[in-house]
Write a protein that holds these residues in place. Sequence first.
Motif, PDB file in Angstrom:
ATOM      1  N   CYS A   1       2.251   1.753  -3.489  1.00  0.00           N
ATOM      2  CA  CYS A   1       1.231   2.219  -4.437  1.00  0.00           C
ATOM      3  C   CYS A   1       0.853   3.685  -4.183  1.00  0.00           C
ATOM      4  O   CYS A   1       0.053   4.245  -4.914  1.00  0.00           O
ATOM      5  CB  CYS A   1      -0.029   1.365  -4.346  1.00  0.00           C
ATOM      6  SG  CYS A   1       0.177  -0.284  -5.001  1.00  0.00           S
TER       7      CYS A   1
ATOM      8  N   TYR B   1      -2.717  -2.610  -9.937  1.00  0.00           N
ATOM      9  CA  TYR B   1      -2.884  -3.168  -8.596  1.00  0.00           C
ATOM     10  C   TYR B   1      -4.039  -4.149  -8.587  1.00  0.00           C
ATOM     11  O   TYR B   1      -5.103  -3.876  -9.139  1.00  0.00           O
ATOM     12  CB  TYR B   1      -3.148  -2.031  -7.611  1.00  0.00           C
ATOM     13  CG  TYR B   1      -3.560  -2.460  -6.219  1.00  0.00           C
ATOM     14  CD1 TYR B   1      -2.605  -2.889  -5.300  1.00  0.00           C
ATOM     15  CD2 TYR B   1      -4.892  -2.423  -5.825  1.00  0.00           C
ATOM     16  CE1 TYR B   1      -2.973  -3.275  -4.022  1.00  0.00           C
ATOM     17  CE2 TYR B   1      -5.272  -2.805  -4.546  1.00  0.00           C
ATOM     18  CZ  TYR B   1      -4.308  -3.234  -3.655  1.00  0.00           C
ATOM     19  OH  TYR B   1      -4.665  -3.611  -2.389  1.00  0.00           O
ATOM     20  N   MET B   2      -3.814  -5.292  -7.981  1.00  0.00           N
ATOM     21  CA  MET B   2      -4.883  -6.280  -7.888  1.00  0.00           C
ATOM     22  C   MET B   2      -4.919  -6.776  -6.454  1.00  0.00           C
ATOM     23  O   MET B   2      -3.891  -7.157  -5.897  1.00  0.00           O
ATOM     24  CB  MET B   2      -4.579  -7.435  -8.837  1.00  0.00           C
ATOM     25  CG  MET B   2      -5.493  -8.620  -8.658  1.00  0.00           C
ATOM     26  SD  MET B   2      -5.010  -9.952  -9.756  1.00  0.00           S
ATOM     27  CE  MET B   2      -6.044 -11.261  -9.121  1.00  0.00           C
ATOM     28  N   SER B   3      -6.111  -6.743  -5.862  1.00  0.00           N
ATOM     29  CA  SER B   3      -6.211  -7.187  -4.474  1.00  0.00           C
ATOM     30  C   SER B   3      -6.845  -8.566  -4.414  1.00  0.00           C
ATOM     31  O   SER B   3      -7.434  -9.046  -5.375  1.00  0.00           O
ATOM     32  CB  SER B   3      -7.041  -6.204  -3.655  1.00  0.00           C
ATOM     33  OG  SER B   3      -8.407  -6.399  -3.927  1.00  0.00           O
TER      34      SER B   3
ATOM     35  N   LYS C   1       0.895   6.336  -9.881  1.00  0.00           N
ATOM     36  CA  LYS C   1      -0.401   5.683 -10.110  1.00  0.00           C
ATOM     37  C   LYS C   1      -0.668   5.397 -11.580  1.00  0.00           C
ATOM     38  O   LYS C   1      -1.291   4.401 -11.921  1.00  0.00           O
ATOM     39  CB  LYS C   1      -1.535   6.545  -9.533  1.00  0.00           C
ATOM     40  CG  LYS C   1      -1.644   6.435  -8.016  1.00  0.00           C
ATOM     41  CD  LYS C   1      -2.808   7.266  -7.496  1.00  0.00           C
ATOM     42  CE  LYS C   1      -3.032   7.040  -6.013  1.00  0.00           C
ATOM     43  NZ  LYS C   1      -4.129   7.877  -5.498  1.00  0.00           N
ATOM     44  N   ARG C   2      -0.178   6.281 -12.455  1.00  0.00           N
ATOM     45  CA  ARG C   2      -0.417   6.076 -13.883  1.00  0.00           C
ATOM     46  C   ARG C   2       0.323   4.859 -14.417  1.00  0.00           C
ATOM     47  O   ARG C   2      -0.100   4.250 -15.379  1.00  0.00           O
ATOM     48  CB  ARG C   2       0.017   7.321 -14.673  1.00  0.00           C
ATOM     49  CG  ARG C   2      -1.055   8.384 -14.753  1.00  0.00           C
ATOM     50  CD  ARG C   2      -0.716   9.418 -15.816  1.00  0.00           C
ATOM     51  NE  ARG C   2       0.463  10.203 -15.454  1.00  0.00           N
ATOM     52  CZ  ARG C   2       0.411  11.277 -14.662  1.00  0.00           C
ATOM     53  NH1 ARG C   2      -0.742  11.664 -14.168  1.00  0.00           N
ATOM     54  NH2 ARG C   2       1.500  11.941 -14.381  1.00  0.00           N
TER      55      ARG C   2
ATOM     56  N   TYR D   1      -7.905   4.627 -16.453  1.00  0.00           N
ATOM     57  CA  TYR D   1      -6.464   4.810 -16.671  1.00  0.00           C
ATOM     58  C   TYR D   1      -6.167   5.633 -17.913  1.00  0.00           C
ATOM     59  O   TYR D   1      -5.022   5.753 -18.326  1.00  0.00           O
ATOM     60  CB  TYR D   1      -5.765   3.450 -16.766  1.00  0.00           C
ATOM     61  CG  TYR D   1      -5.483   2.846 -15.410  1.00  0.00           C
ATOM     62  CD1 TYR D   1      -4.461   3.364 -14.613  1.00  0.00           C
ATOM     63  CD2 TYR D   1      -6.229   1.784 -14.917  1.00  0.00           C
ATOM     64  CE1 TYR D   1      -4.196   2.834 -13.364  1.00  0.00           C
ATOM     65  CE2 TYR D   1      -5.973   1.243 -13.675  1.00  0.00           C
ATOM     66  CZ  TYR D   1      -4.951   1.771 -12.902  1.00  0.00           C
ATOM     67  OH  TYR D   1      -4.689   1.254 -11.671  1.00  0.00           O
TER      68      TYR D   1
ATOM     69  N   PRO E   1       0.746   6.802   3.381  1.00  0.00           N
ATOM     70  CA  PRO E   1       2.032   7.484   3.548  1.00  0.00           C
ATOM     71  C   PRO E   1       2.912   6.780   4.583  1.00  0.00           C
ATOM     72  O   PRO E   1       2.413   6.340   5.613  1.00  0.00           O
ATOM     73  CB  PRO E   1       1.632   8.881   4.029  1.00  0.00           C
ATOM     74  CG  PRO E   1       0.248   8.765   4.525  1.00  0.00           C
ATOM     75  CD  PRO E   1      -0.390   7.574   3.885  1.00  0.00           C
TER      76      PRO E   1
ATOM     77  N   ILE F   1      -0.852   4.876  -1.606  1.00  0.00           N
ATOM     78  CA  ILE F   1      -2.134   5.127  -0.947  1.00  0.00           C
ATOM     79  C   ILE F   1      -2.004   5.126   0.566  1.00  0.00           C
ATOM     80  O   ILE F   1      -2.980   5.337   1.268  1.00  0.00           O
ATOM     81  CB  ILE F   1      -3.229   4.123  -1.399  1.00  0.00           C
ATOM     82  CG1 ILE F   1      -2.792   2.686  -1.194  1.00  0.00           C
ATOM     83  CG2 ILE F   1      -3.610   4.371  -2.827  1.00  0.00           C
ATOM     84  CD1 ILE F   1      -3.869   1.671  -1.542  1.00  0.00           C
TER      85      ILE F   1
ATOM     86  N   ASP G   1       0.942  10.831  -8.194  1.00  0.00           N
ATOM     87  CA  ASP G   1       0.193  10.806  -9.451  1.00  0.00           C
ATOM     88  C   ASP G   1       0.980  10.114 -10.560  1.00  0.00           C
ATOM     89  O   ASP G   1       0.429   9.323 -11.326  1.00  0.00           O
ATOM     90  CB  ASP G   1      -0.167  12.239  -9.876  1.00  0.00           C
ATOM     91  CG  ASP G   1      -1.271  12.805  -8.986  1.00  0.00           C
ATOM     92  OD1 ASP G   1      -1.901  11.993  -8.258  1.00  0.00           O
ATOM     93  OD2 ASP G   1      -1.496  14.018  -9.011  1.00  0.00           O
TER      94      ASP G   1
ATOM     95  N   ARG H   1       0.830  -1.212   0.000  1.00  0.00           N
ATOM     96  CA  ARG H   1       0.000   0.000   0.000  1.00  0.00           C
ATOM     97  C   ARG H   1       0.863   1.260   0.000  1.00  0.00           C
ATOM     98  O   ARG H   1       0.523   2.255  -0.631  1.00  0.00           O
ATOM     99  CB  ARG H   1      -0.954   0.002   1.194  1.00  0.00           C
ATOM    100  CG  ARG H   1      -2.096  -1.019   1.043  1.00  0.00           C
ATOM    101  CD  ARG H   1      -2.936  -1.107   2.298  1.00  0.00           C
ATOM    102  NE  ARG H   1      -3.653   0.135   2.590  1.00  0.00           N
ATOM    103  CZ  ARG H   1      -4.826   0.446   2.054  1.00  0.00           C
ATOM    104  NH1 ARG H   1      -5.402  -0.397   1.237  1.00  0.00           N
ATOM    105  NH2 ARG H   1      -5.401   1.575   2.344  1.00  0.00           N
TER     106      ARG H   1
END
Lengths: 369, 308
Positions: free
Chosen positions: B52, B82-84, B77-78, B106, B56, B54, B74, B49
């Motif tokens: 990624c 991510y797969m949970s 993220k581009r 995206y 800090p 999301i 930013d 996390r």
Amino acid sequence: MGSRLRALMRKEFIQMVRDRRTLAIILVMPVMQLVLFGYAINQTVDHIATVVADASKDVRSREFIQSLANTGYFTVIGDVGDAGAARRAIDEGAARVAFVIPSEFGANTLAGRLAQVQVLIDGSDPSVAQTALLTAETLARARGIELAAAGRTASSAIDLRPTVLYNPSMQSVNFMIPGLIGLVLQTQAVLLTTFAIVRERERGTFEQLIVTPIRPMELMIGKILPYVGVAFLQVGVALAVGTFWFGVPFHGSLALLLALSLLFLLGALGIGLLISTVTSNQTQGMQLAMFTILPGVLLSGFMFPREAMPGVLQAISSLIPLTYFLQVLRGTILKGVGLEALWPQALYLAVFALAICTLSVLRFRRSLT
Amino acid sequence: MPAATVEVAELTRRFGDFTAVDALTFSVHRGEVFGFLGPNGSGKTTTIRMLCGILPPSAGVAAVLGHDVVREVDAIKRQIGYMSQRFALYDELTPRENLRFYGGVYGVSGSDLPSRVTGLLDRFDLQAAADRLCGSLPGGVRQRVAFAAAAIHQPEILFLDEPTAAVDPASRRAFWDMIYDTAAGGTTVLVTTHFMDEAEYCHRLALMSRGRLIACDSPAGIKHALGAEMMEVVCDQPARALDFLVDQPWIRSATLVGTRLHVLLRQEGTAERLRATLSAAGTPPHSVAPAAPSLEDAFVALTADAAS
């Protein structure tokens, strides 16, 4: 069997107590319902907001005004001067009833002649209008008997000329339908937004969205805008059903009503967004949403006249956006008044929408991490 | 030397008094399949996390594709997917619609999107299910759709958080083929798991325990670095023998594997000493033979070391 039953019941109680939000609702909801229903469902209407336009300005007219207040049904909030101003006070919703006393009133009663008094009654809430009409007539008759007893002729009584405005036949459907439109919209908007967001949280798609380059603002607007559209569609359908099916006359400006509906909807969607930030599943969301909807039903003036409520409930009522939106709905649909009369309501709806949206946006941003 | 795509130094995350991730330092190379192995609560998901962007970090630094995870979220993220474990798909949408949605999010351009969606559906054998509602699909298929959704924008790095926890073993094997396939195309894959057999598939592994990195190497390297001899013991009452062995200072770790014991010996330990000790304890061994340590043996030994 005893132990299985005990184990099951024990587990249920533990779950109930551990889920704090549900517990709060279990404890608070019944009390809130009792208090609200108990006080709000008071069908006796009194303290009806009343203005006078006293052109006679003498002992006789002052006596008459005092007798109005003495009934307990009318609360005289002021002398507005003339008939035009009296009508405006009712248009704006400042007063429900106006007594217009002509300049010759004093002289006529003194001389034993029939003294005319014009009564304007806001018919949009039939229960208030009926009480006002009945009380005014009773009062006039009593004055007549009083005067006759004092040795004057009965003809020197007061000649009451009532005019029921907006809803002359005092049909309750004309009162209920605009209110229902407001209530349905509020319920829909709050529930739709709450569910739309809580559902994503529940399923884990919310976390997935946070990892994408989507911005919080985009996420919020993208999720809410479709529901604004849906809610607007609902306004249209509700108005059409009210007008064409129930035959409620539409006197005002549709454009104004739609514009003010947008303000109201923004506030309701904001409430939904706010609820979604403090709940983690749809059941909790539903419970909290009902929590916000119940006061709207009971205190907004949707069913029960606000005049009949105790002061505290009136104060709470004056914070509920639905209270103002109902005035807008009844104002535009039944009274046909415009922004010149409805600007205070519009202002409150705008302020509320701005405040609740700001608050929920801040909370929503925080809930993303 | 390939450039590092993930560079982490002293990365730490605290939740109140609890330190979920404690001063991690490692790097991941381009095209690598890099695994995080550890039990639940060891800090794998928290690390992902943070990478990624999301969550800090409380301390330390991490750079993903050269971008700082705090200041340049930013940009990160581009370029990542991510797969949970929960396969974040919309049940009311079909796989095709889900892929189109994530493609849109995206910013995959309009004309390019349908062909890319079709390409992924073909590649991951999803054509048959493409237009059925996701809610009605079995776990293994949903898993492949979720993977395709995470890869829709051809990310540089794929983060897979326990992607196989909720599917059957056959689907797990097929899923790893997808991972290799994707990594072969130059995509770096960071994957968390608590399955030892899966960890063997990774190029390199970060072993995690209680928020700390206890080893970071290839599966073979980790086993080799143990530098200890492993004995497989067959005896009666192996559970009783285990209780006795774990207290011996010359034994690094002992675990029960089925009805056998895996015993890692320290320098001063020998097969003879083990035999004698077991006999003295009243559980004479039927056999004591050297064996190759498994990843699980290494993991148990290393976590025991870290704890002491």
